[in-house]
Design an enzyme around this catalytic site. Structure first.
Site: not given
Ligand SMILES: *Cc1c(COP(=O)(O)O)cnc(C)c1O
Length: 376
Positions: A42, A269
């Site tokens: 994601k 700045y």
């Molecule tokens: C993002 C997510 C993961 C992955 O988590 P990490 O800490 O990056 O390994 C697993 N399960 C769900 C539901 C998530 O939203």
């Protein structure tokens, strides 16, 4: 001073897909026998680039992919990725339809949603693949009520337009070793999953994120959903090498200008930094417009010629300044590394995150679209 002929670029994130593949192999090597690896890609692969990382994860043995949104799943399909893809986020009715059209698995915890899904699947003459989500203590998506989760699961399993594929939960404190919430969540979920699988054999149970995967093999169940570790980032905000992970991302820019500063000359700045003695300052053409946050002003270090140099002054949208020291002979055009290794020095994403009082996840996700990603 002439620009050196080095092959530099204004702002580039070099992503080592071999590291992503290796991290997946590493994760698989710690899994209990029979547990599968789902690579979470994601948010553009945590800022690393979704499709190349998904392909590398597959090569490293990830049999599943997971996204947050349906748009991400559709993008993976458009890029030719086959195999199961789990969309983990909440879905509007329209998004649920798009998920089915993309052949992606969806998460459900309300009967009304499952009924809608069945209708859409019927219209599309496809089968809606469902994972029921129990909220065991994250306080986010899913139902707190195991009986509601069970009704949702039974509904999906009993409808020919749907298939009950999985049962899932998500941990709130897996990255806090020693806390008591994590084992309590796991126990609650295991009790639910045992009952569900007795009634519906073959349903896969999954709960662990990266931290849980390293923390407790009992949490591996049938599948783990790892994101951050896939990219070689440490889920516990320590050194990824200690868990056999290799950071995949290097953030590089270059020294666009080298200038002599007399004592009292200020950079940037608000004049938040002033040279105490005569020194040399390098200007790097990268800034918060690239996701190199303003909160790093007068905090972070940058690698130039294999040495750590302090970022001085306020980070601008498009530029920042580093103190190269009084004796610097740095030439304009010299590469500079903000995250990653140069020579024998390395700046971890976890270090940058500490300066910002945040986590490595947010640092890589925050790199903007203006930073070109390259893959090797
Ligand atoms: C993002 C997510 C993961 C992955 O988590 P990490 O800490 O990056 O390994 C697993 N399960 C769900 C539901 C998530 O939203």
């Amino acid at each position: 001073m002439a620009l050196s002929t080095r092959n530099v670029e204004r702002a580039v994130a070099r992503v080592d897909v071999g590291a992503v593949e290796g991290n997946c192999r590493r994760l698989r090597s710690v899994l209990r026998a029979g547990a599968e690896l789902c690579a979470v890609v994601k948010a553009d692969g945590y800022g690393h680039g979704m499709v190349p990382c998904a392909e590398a994860a597959r090569a490293g043995g990830a049999t599943w992919l997971a996204t947050a949104t349906v748009g991400e799943a559709a993008e993976l399909r458009a890029a030719g990725l086959v195999g199961p893809i789990l969309v983990q986020g909440a879905l509007t009715p329209e998004e649920a339809q798009l998920a089915l059209e993309a052949g992606a698995d969806v998460v459900a915890w309300r009967e009304g949603f499952v009924r809608h899904l069945a209708e859409v699947a019927g219209e599309l003459e496809s089968v809606g693949r469902v994972h029921v989500k129990l909220d065991t203590g994250m306080g986010r998506l899913g139902t707190f009520d195991p009986e509601e989760a069970r009704r949702v699961a039974d509904l999906a399993a009993g409808d020919p337009r749907l298939a009950l594929i999985g049962a899932m939960t998500h941990f709130a404190t897996a990255d806090e070793p020693g806390d008591e919430h994590f084992p309590a969540q796991l126990e609650r979920f295991a009790a639910f999953a045992d009952g569900l699988r007795a009634a519906h054999p073959g349903v896969i149970a999954h709960a662990a994120n990266s931290a849980a995967t390293f923390r407790d093999p009992a949490a591996h169940l049938d599948m783990v959903r790892c994101g951050v570790a896939v990219y070689g980032l440490d889920p516990f905000q320590g050194d990824p090498a200690e868990r056999g992970l290799e950071p995949a991302l290097t953030l590089e820019t270059y020294v666009a200008a080298v200038k002599r500063f007399e004592p009292g000359t200020s950079a940037g700045y608000g004049r938040t930094w002033t040279a105490g003695g005569a020194t040399t300052v390098g200007v790097l053409p990268i800034g918060y417009g690239d996701g190199w946050r303003r909160g790093l002003s007068n905090r972070a270090e940058v690698l130039v010629e294999g040495r750590r140099r302090p970022l001085v002054g306020t980070v601008s949208m498009d530029n920042l300044t580093v103190d190269l020291g009084p004796d610097a002979e740095t030439v304009e055009g010299e590469p500079a590394v903000l995250i990653g290794a140069q020579g024998s020095e390395r700046i971890l994403c976890e270090e940058v995150a500490r300066h910002l009082a945040t986590i490595n996840y947010e640092v890589t996700c925050g790199l903007s679209a203006r930073v070109r990603r390259t893959y090797a």
